[in-house]
Motif scaffolding. Sequence first.
Motif, PDB file in Angstrom:
ATOM      1  N   ASN A 137       0.974  -0.811  -0.180  1.00 42.24           N
ATOM      2  CA  ASN A 137       0.385   0.040   0.580  1.00 42.24           C
ATOM      3  C   ASN A 137       0.905   1.278   0.111  1.00 42.24           C
ATOM      4  O   ASN A 137       0.719   2.003  -0.757  1.00 42.24           O
ATOM      5  CB  ASN A 137      -0.817  -0.136   1.342  1.00 42.24           C
ATOM      6  N   PHE A 138       1.843   1.450   0.912  1.00 41.88           N
ATOM      7  CA  PHE A 138       2.881   2.590   0.448  1.00 41.88           C
ATOM      8  C   PHE A 138       3.726   2.705  -0.458  1.00 41.88           C
ATOM      9  O   PHE A 138       3.711   3.845  -1.040  1.00 41.88           O
ATOM     10  CB  PHE A 138       3.866   2.367   2.029  1.00 41.88           C
TER      11      PHE A 138
ATOM     12  N   GLU B  18      -5.115   7.730   7.443  1.00 42.26           N
ATOM     13  CA  GLU B  18      -4.021   8.880   8.409  1.00 42.26           C
ATOM     14  C   GLU B  18      -4.316   7.674   9.315  1.00 42.26           C
ATOM     15  O   GLU B  18      -3.010   7.972   9.765  1.00 42.26           O
ATOM     16  CB  GLU B  18      -5.119   9.906   8.450  1.00 42.26           C
ATOM     17  N   ASN B  19      -5.541   7.214  10.030  1.00 40.11           N
ATOM     18  CA  ASN B  19      -4.721   6.434  10.918  1.00 40.11           C
ATOM     19  C   ASN B  19      -3.592   5.434  10.696  1.00 40.11           C
ATOM     20  O   ASN B  19      -3.481   5.003  11.754  1.00 40.11           O
ATOM     21  CB  ASN B  19      -6.028   5.357  11.187  1.00 40.11           C
ATOM     22  N   GLU B  20      -3.362   4.775   9.767  1.00 43.80           N
ATOM     23  CA  GLU B  20      -2.803   3.690   9.235  1.00 43.80           C
ATOM     24  C   GLU B  20      -1.046   4.999   9.507  1.00 43.80           C
ATOM     25  O   GLU B  20      -0.418   4.281   9.831  1.00 43.80           O
ATOM     26  CB  GLU B  20      -2.782   3.633   7.522  1.00 43.80           C
ATOM     27  N   LEU B  21      -0.973   5.813   8.494  1.00 44.81           N
ATOM     28  CA  LEU B  21       0.322   7.058   8.982  1.00 44.81           C
ATOM     29  C   LEU B  21       0.418   6.706  10.694  1.00 44.81           C
ATOM     30  O   LEU B  21       1.617   7.304  10.772  1.00 44.81           O
ATOM     31  CB  LEU B  21       0.244   7.955   7.792  1.00 44.81           C
ATOM     32  N   SER B  22      -0.916   7.560  10.884  1.00 50.55           N
ATOM     33  CA  SER B  22       0.014   6.902  13.097  1.00 50.55           C
ATOM     34  C   SER B  22      -0.051   6.496  13.568  1.00 50.55           C
ATOM     35  O   SER B  22       0.885   6.512  14.124  1.00 50.55           O
ATOM     36  CB  SER B  22      -2.139   8.189  13.419  1.00 50.55           C
ATOM     37  N   THR B  23      -0.473   5.674  13.240  1.00 55.63           N
ATOM     38  CA  THR B  23      -0.137   4.030  13.751  1.00 55.63           C
ATOM     39  C   THR B  23       1.384   4.006  13.347  1.00 55.63           C
ATOM     40  O   THR B  23       2.274   3.274  14.351  1.00 55.63           O
ATOM     41  CB  THR B  23      -0.956   2.760  13.174  1.00 55.63           C
ATOM     42  N   LEU B  24       1.668   4.010  11.962  1.00 52.09           N
ATOM     43  CA  LEU B  24       3.214   3.585  11.408  1.00 52.09           C
ATOM     44  C   LEU B  24       4.088   4.208  12.349  1.00 52.09           C
ATOM     45  O   LEU B  24       5.288   4.018  13.207  1.00 52.09           O
ATOM     46  CB  LEU B  24       3.476   3.933  10.047  1.00 52.09           C
ATOM     47  N   GLN B  25       3.998   5.997  12.556  1.00 47.45           N
ATOM     48  CA  GLN B  25       5.078   6.781  13.354  1.00 47.45           C
ATOM     49  C   GLN B  25       4.664   6.576  14.784  1.00 47.45           C
ATOM     50  O   GLN B  25       5.586   6.831  15.595  1.00 47.45           O
ATOM     51  CB  GLN B  25       4.387   8.248  12.938  1.00 47.45           C
TER      52      GLN B  25
ATOM     53  N   ILE C 176      10.290   9.630   6.497  1.00 43.91           N
ATOM     54  CA  ILE C 176       9.823   9.135   4.805  1.00 43.91           C
ATOM     55  C   ILE C 176       8.110   8.986   4.501  1.00 43.91           C
ATOM     56  O   ILE C 176       7.273   9.697   3.767  1.00 43.91           O
ATOM     57  CB  ILE C 176       9.953   7.609   4.204  1.00 43.91           C
ATOM     58  N   PHE C 177       7.295   8.608   6.269  1.00 41.77           N
ATOM     59  CA  PHE C 177       6.171   8.794   6.366  1.00 41.77           C
ATOM     60  C   PHE C 177       5.293   9.989   6.392  1.00 41.77           C
ATOM     61  O   PHE C 177       4.239  10.203   6.358  1.00 41.77           O
ATOM     62  CB  PHE C 177       6.011   7.525   7.692  1.00 41.77           C
ATOM     63  N   TRP C 178       6.472  10.702   7.075  1.00 41.71           N
ATOM     64  CA  TRP C 178       5.608  12.567   6.946  1.00 41.71           C
ATOM     65  C   TRP C 178       5.597  12.728   5.643  1.00 41.71           C
ATOM     66  O   TRP C 178       4.521  13.828   5.786  1.00 41.71           O
ATOM     67  CB  TRP C 178       6.455  13.481   7.830  1.00 41.71           C
ATOM     68  N   GLN C 179       6.380  12.241   5.028  1.00 42.61           N
ATOM     69  CA  GLN C 179       6.651  12.998   3.629  1.00 42.61           C
ATOM     70  C   GLN C 179       5.657  12.765   2.609  1.00 42.61           C
ATOM     71  O   GLN C 179       4.661  13.244   2.398  1.00 42.61           O
ATOM     72  CB  GLN C 179       7.943  12.961   2.715  1.00 42.61           C
ATOM     73  N   SER C 180       5.328  11.652   3.324  1.00 44.52           N
ATOM     74  CA  SER C 180       3.360  10.723   2.687  1.00 44.52           C
ATOM     75  C   SER C 180       2.353  11.045   3.258  1.00 44.52           C
ATOM     76  O   SER C 180       1.647  11.503   2.091  1.00 44.52           O
ATOM     77  CB  SER C 180       3.339   9.658   3.082  1.00 44.52           C
TER      78      SER C 180
ATOM     79  N   ASP D 124      -2.118  15.757  16.670  1.00 45.33           N
ATOM     80  CA  ASP D 124      -0.477  14.837  16.496  1.00 45.33           C
ATOM     81  C   ASP D 124       1.003  15.366  15.431  1.00 45.33           C
ATOM     82  O   ASP D 124       0.491  15.916  14.327  1.00 45.33           O
ATOM     83  CB  ASP D 124      -0.722  13.380  15.859  1.00 45.33           C
ATOM     84  N   SER D 125       1.567  15.579  16.385  1.00 40.45           N
ATOM     85  CA  SER D 125       3.251  15.931  15.725  1.00 40.45           C
ATOM     86  C   SER D 125       3.449  15.864  14.006  1.00 40.45           C
ATOM     87  O   SER D 125       4.339  16.596  14.108  1.00 40.45           O
ATOM     88  CB  SER D 125       3.953  15.932  16.887  1.00 40.45           C
ATOM     89  N   ALA D 126       3.661  14.462  14.496  1.00 39.89           N
ATOM     90  CA  ALA D 126       3.856  13.614  12.831  1.00 39.89           C
ATOM     91  C   ALA D 126       3.334  13.879  12.300  1.00 39.89           C
ATOM     92  O   ALA D 126       3.292  13.675  10.757  1.00 39.89           O
ATOM     93  CB  ALA D 126       3.807  12.342  13.089  1.00 39.89           C
ATOM     94  N   PHE D 127       2.266  15.454  11.811  1.00 37.43           N
ATOM     95  CA  PHE D 127       1.202  15.560  11.086  1.00 37.43           C
ATOM     96  C   PHE D 127       1.440  17.287  10.813  1.00 37.43           C
ATOM     97  O   PHE D 127       0.126  17.638  10.696  1.00 37.43           O
ATOM     98  CB  PHE D 127       0.050  15.032  11.118  1.00 37.43           C
ATOM     99  N   THR D 128       2.367  17.730  11.814  1.00 39.81           N
ATOM    100  CA  THR D 128       2.724  18.871  11.389  1.00 39.81           C
ATOM    101  C   THR D 128       3.879  19.393  10.856  1.00 39.81           C
ATOM    102  O   THR D 128       4.670  18.504  10.631  1.00 39.81           O
ATOM    103  CB  THR D 128       3.304  19.662  12.844  1.00 39.81           C
ATOM    104  N   TYR D 129       3.843  20.600  10.888  1.00 37.56           N
ATOM    105  CA  TYR D 129       5.213  21.412   9.488  1.00 37.56           C
ATOM    106  C   TYR D 129       6.373  21.018  10.772  1.00 37.56           C
ATOM    107  O   TYR D 129       7.889  21.317   9.502  1.00 37.56           O
ATOM    108  CB  TYR D 129       4.973  22.749   9.096  1.00 37.56           C
TER     109      TYR D 129
END
Length: 462
Positions: free
Chosen positions: A309-310, A327-334, A364-368, A381-386
Amino acid sequence: MSNSSVDHHHPSVVSAHSYQTEFPSEATSSSTLTGSADVESQYLTFSGFAQGILAPWQDPTGNEDWSPVAVTSSSIVDQQISPFADSVPLSSSPDTVHPRIFAISPVIERGVALFITHLYPTYPLLDQQALQSLLSETRDLDRSESTLLWSICALALVSIDHWPTLDTDKRAVACKKYIRRCHDARLAADYVEEATFYDVLASLFISVAYFELKCRKASWFYLREAITLSHAADLLDTNYNSDPAEKLRHQRTFALLYITERGACTLNNFPVSIILPPGLPTDALPDEDPSIIFGLSKLYHLFSLLDSNFVRLWNDTGLSSATAQKENELSTLQGHLREPLDMRHVSDIQRANVLVTQQWLRLIFWQSALKLSMVTSTASDSAFTYEYPIEIATSLCEVVKSLPPVAIQAHGLGIFEKQFEIAYSLLDALTLCGYSKKARHYETLRYLLLSLSASPSSRQKR
């Protein structure tokens, strides 16, 4: 297994396989034939004639067999780049007449020694005793054995700096010569139909060597060749009834092919052929440090997060839409990547690879998420901030400080690119932050850039 750097010449052993000089020197040939220094100045030896007369001449018929390059290029260049004062040339002729005859030279012996010391923790795929025994064989090595040793030497030349008197450019030339030997030997046989485990490893090592030479397409080509040959050689045969240790090496090899292909996909947007992560047994090989497989398992786990999927998302050149599921998938991975990894009893070389890769995958997941327009200034969630690259770079800085430089340098260009990408993203993030935050994290950026420039090969790998 020792991880200490090797900064001395590997002991040279005079072997019955040693190369002999193909042509006598000009001085020797002239004095022998004429016995006069005056006549020597008037006549050319064969090698001098080949260099001065044939080299610039082009056959008007376009017949490649007449090309003088193969006659003149090897002996002259090799004598200039040999790191051993009394050694034979790195390449006499490229074994085009008798491709199965192999010569053990001090350069190959040193390449194997450096591979075992510095690269085996990254590629724990070979029986070290069997590898050493190939160097002491009195018989002619077969094609797959020869290409394996040549590919190991090529990889060691371009990846490891411990080659006295050889600078980066000369090591790159020597690396390409050994790769050409592999090509010449394979052209003389149907190596695909006769594929062996050693052939798979040779293609893998050639791929990595080409990556270090910054030949990305060639590197990917030989990586895909290694994957294809692994199927041709039945590496994943479930009915394999031979030595259990050999089966374990086969499974490790395919797992490393998966890891390497996923890395190429992410760094260069290349397609993948291994869709699902293969299994990786956690058993240690006989007489092997148990920490080796532990470190490899950690690295394998990280790359297994880059699922199909990635890959589809990462290689999608069109516009992708954000969904709650993504978004849930990327948050879990982070969340997984934020957790500290237990790296006790793991060698510094493997620890460097795993920990730097961990921080790189966070980026890489942040860039995704950025690609999916999930990154905002107000995300909870800081993983989705600039500002998330600042957090990643800070963690990377702590990792680099905890490692000896030689542990990072052992991984060559790939690990430098991961660090550079994080440092570059940090610079971008700081341009979006206020002055106070920029000043606070300036030292992090400065340290990462200094650590990159401190490597003796980083300037050539920029």
